[in-house]
Design an enzyme around this catalytic site. Structure first.
Site, PDB file in Angstrom:
ATOM      1  CB  SER A 130      34.737  35.904  39.740  1.00 26.96           C
ATOM      2  OG  SER A 130      34.592  35.383  41.040  1.00 26.96           O
ATOM      3  CE1 TYR A 143      39.131  38.712  40.940  1.00 20.19           C
ATOM      4  CE2 TYR A 143      37.351  37.767  42.243  1.00 20.19           C
ATOM      5  CZ  TYR A 143      38.271  37.665  41.212  1.00 20.19           C
ATOM      6  OH  TYR A 143      38.329  36.515  40.461  1.00 20.19           O
TER       7      TYR A 143
HETATM    8  N1  LIG Z   1      40.892  30.568  41.083  1.00 23.94           N
HETATM    9  C1  LIG Z   1      39.645  30.918  41.363  1.00 23.94           C
HETATM   10  O1  LIG Z   1      39.038  30.444  42.358  1.00 23.94           O
HETATM   11  C2  LIG Z   1      38.909  31.876  40.471  1.00 23.94           C
HETATM   12  C3  LIG Z   1      37.540  32.033  40.707  1.00 23.94           C
HETATM   13  C4  LIG Z   1      36.809  32.901  39.897  1.00 23.94           C
HETATM   14  C5  LIG Z   1      37.455  33.590  38.890  1.00 23.94           C
HETATM   15  N2  LIG Z   1      38.785  33.438  38.686  1.00 23.94           N
HETATM   16  C6  LIG Z   1      39.389  34.217  37.608  1.00 23.94           C
HETATM   17  O2  LIG Z   1      40.007  33.335  36.690  1.00 23.94           O
HETATM   18  C7  LIG Z   1      41.070  34.004  36.019  1.00 23.94           C
HETATM   19  C8  LIG Z   1      42.304  33.126  36.040  1.00 23.94           C
HETATM   20  O3  LIG Z   1      42.725  32.974  37.381  1.00 23.94           O
HETATM   21  P1  LIG Z   1      43.439  31.650  37.919  1.00 23.94           P
HETATM   22  O4  LIG Z   1      42.589  31.103  38.986  1.00 23.94           O
HETATM   23  O5  LIG Z   1      43.846  30.782  36.813  1.00 23.94           O
HETATM   24  O6  LIG Z   1      44.695  32.324  38.637  1.00 23.94           O
HETATM   25  P2  LIG Z   1      46.271  32.203  38.390  1.00 23.94           P
HETATM   26  O7  LIG Z   1      46.667  30.755  38.339  1.00 23.94           O
HETATM   27  O8  LIG Z   1      46.881  33.083  39.413  1.00 23.94           O
HETATM   28  O9  LIG Z   1      46.484  32.813  36.937  1.00 23.94           O
HETATM   29  C9  LIG Z   1      46.340  34.184  36.698  1.00 23.94           C
HETATM   30  C10 LIG Z   1      46.893  34.480  35.321  1.00 23.94           C
HETATM   31  O10 LIG Z   1      46.691  35.863  35.034  1.00 23.94           O
HETATM   32  C11 LIG Z   1      47.927  36.399  34.582  1.00 23.94           C
HETATM   33  N3  LIG Z   1      48.047  37.816  34.936  1.00 23.94           N
HETATM   34  C12 LIG Z   1      47.757  38.411  36.117  1.00 23.94           C
HETATM   35  N4  LIG Z   1      48.014  39.723  36.052  1.00 23.94           N
HETATM   36  C13 LIG Z   1      48.482  39.960  34.784  1.00 23.94           C
HETATM   37  C14 LIG Z   1      48.933  41.111  34.097  1.00 23.94           C
HETATM   38  N5  LIG Z   1      48.940  42.323  34.693  1.00 23.94           N
HETATM   39  N6  LIG Z   1      49.342  40.996  32.801  1.00 23.94           N
HETATM   40  C15 LIG Z   1      49.341  39.785  32.188  1.00 23.94           C
HETATM   41  N7  LIG Z   1      48.928  38.646  32.799  1.00 23.94           N
HETATM   42  C16 LIG Z   1      48.513  38.738  34.076  1.00 23.94           C
HETATM   43  C17 LIG Z   1      48.992  35.584  35.264  1.00 23.94           C
HETATM   44  O11 LIG Z   1      50.177  35.710  34.507  1.00 23.94           O
HETATM   45  P3  LIG Z   1      51.661  35.488  35.148  1.00 23.94           P
HETATM   46  O12 LIG Z   1      51.549  34.279  36.042  1.00 23.94           O
HETATM   47  O13 LIG Z   1      52.492  35.203  33.933  1.00 23.94           O
HETATM   48  O14 LIG Z   1      52.010  36.712  35.878  1.00 23.94           O
HETATM   49  C18 LIG Z   1      48.379  34.190  35.206  1.00 23.94           C
HETATM   50  O15 LIG Z   1      48.649  33.589  33.968  1.00 23.94           O
HETATM   51  C19 LIG Z   1      41.233  35.350  36.711  1.00 23.94           C
HETATM   52  O16 LIG Z   1      40.604  36.352  35.941  1.00 23.94           O
HETATM   53  C20 LIG Z   1      40.496  35.157  38.024  1.00 23.94           C
HETATM   54  O17 LIG Z   1      39.990  36.380  38.515  1.00 23.94           O
HETATM   55  C21 LIG Z   1      39.534  32.588  39.449  1.00 23.94           C
END
Ligand SMILES: NC(=O)c1ccc[n+]([C@@H]2O[C@H](COP(=O)([O-])OP(=O)(O)OC[C@H]3O[C@@H](n4cnc5c(N)ncnc54)[C@H](OP(=O)(O)O)[C@@H]3O)[C@@H](O)[C@H]2O)c1
Length: 245
Positions: A130, A143
């Site tokens: 991130s 985080y």
């Molecule tokens: N959205 C942003 O602005 C942003 C910015 C920078 C970085 N990121 C990073 O991008 C990545 C993806 O995030 P996203 O934005 O796509 O969020 P999201 O839509 O909430 O997706 C998160 C994913 O991680 C899975 N997950 C969370 N905890 C888990 C666990 N303990 N075991 C297995 N799976 C788990 C969830 O699975 P389930 O739904 O099946 O529980 C879901 O598929 C993350 O690492 C996040 O930190 C996001």
């Protein structure tokens, strides 16, 4: 590396960036193993992309997941979650949970799957960090720390693997992405700028990073500027960041 025909494990594939990455890699001809906790959403993405769904928690069963998925050519460590608020009010237990999913689980999956890649002289590790792992963000201290740990872990691995032909390591630094991430952490994203980008844009960055063997990929690309400024002149960066929010 070529991703058509490659066997790819994507964690967090049931939602957001992971689901978008699954669609992009399927379109590029990869064979997918998709991991997540929500079986219904995960199976829907698997049906759409021709992938295999493996339901489970990466923090408690990384070895089971790696065993089901192996041999893996490309590992995309994307599963993650956030927590926002003053660190001094962070509840007990949340620290461990946040570090477990954002830092320990990717390290453990890499430990389990990297030896096979080295033996086969073919493989790529992608860590979805991130921008908060490149510059410490107030209100997201743990985080930020977990994601920064992932960034330096990847850097160290890249150094170790310099003598291992065919195996690469990429770190992806998304900015603000329109996914359920913010709703799930319980604190919505409420700034007017920068506007959230679609997860498909991050997915394209991931695909390009693998194909071209890029060490780092900022999405959107201009985010590399604050990251570089923070490295070169941290005082100036933090002064500007405070003034501009
Ligand atoms: N959205 C942003 O602005 C942003 C910015 C920078 C970085 N990121 C990073 O991008 C990545 C993806 O995030 P996203 O934005 O796509 O969020 P999201 O839509 O909430 O997706 C998160 C994913 O991680 C899975 N997950 C969370 N905890 C888990 C666990 N303990 N075991 C297995 N799976 C788990 C969830 O699975 P389930 O739904 O099946 O529980 C879901 O598929 C993350 O690492 C996040 O930190 C996001």
């Amino acid at each position: 590396m070529r991703i058509d025909g490659a066997r790819v494990l994507i964690t967090g594939a049931s939602s957001g960036i992971g689901a978008a990455t699954a669609r992009a890699m399927a379109a590029a001809g990869s064979r997918l193993v998709l991991a997540g906790r929500d079986g219904e959403r995960l199976r829907a993405v698997a049906a759409e992309t021709g992938g295999r769904a493996v339901v489970g928690d990466v923090t408690t069963d990384a070895s089971g997941l790696a065993g089901e998925a192996a041999p893996v050519d490309v590992l995309v460590c994307n599963a993650g979650e956030g927590w926002a608020g003053p660190f001094a009010r962070m509840p007990a237990g949340r620290v461990d949970a946040l570090v477990a999913v954002n830092l320990t689980a990717p390290i453990e999956l890499a430990r389990l799957l990297l030896p096979g890649m080295i033996d086969r002289r073919r493989g790529h590790l992608v860590f979805v960090a991130s921008i908060a792992g490149a510059v410490g963000v107030g209100g997201e201290a743990v985080y930020s720390a977990a994601k920064a740990g992932l960034v330096v872990f990847a850097e160290a691995l890249r150094d170790e693997l310099s003598g291992s032909p065919g195996v690469g390591v990429s770190v992806v630094f998304p900015g603000v992405v329109a996914t359920p991430f913010f709703a799930r952490r319980g604190v919505p994203y409420d700034r007017r700028w920068p506007a959230p980008i679609p997860p498909e844009r991050v997915a394209r960055g991931i695909v390009t990073a693998i194909r071209r063997g890029r060490s780092e990929c900022y999405v959107p690309g201009w985010l590399r500027l604050p990251a570089r400024l923070r490295g070169a002149a941290p005082g100036l960066f933090h002064g500007l960041a405070r003034r501009t929010g």
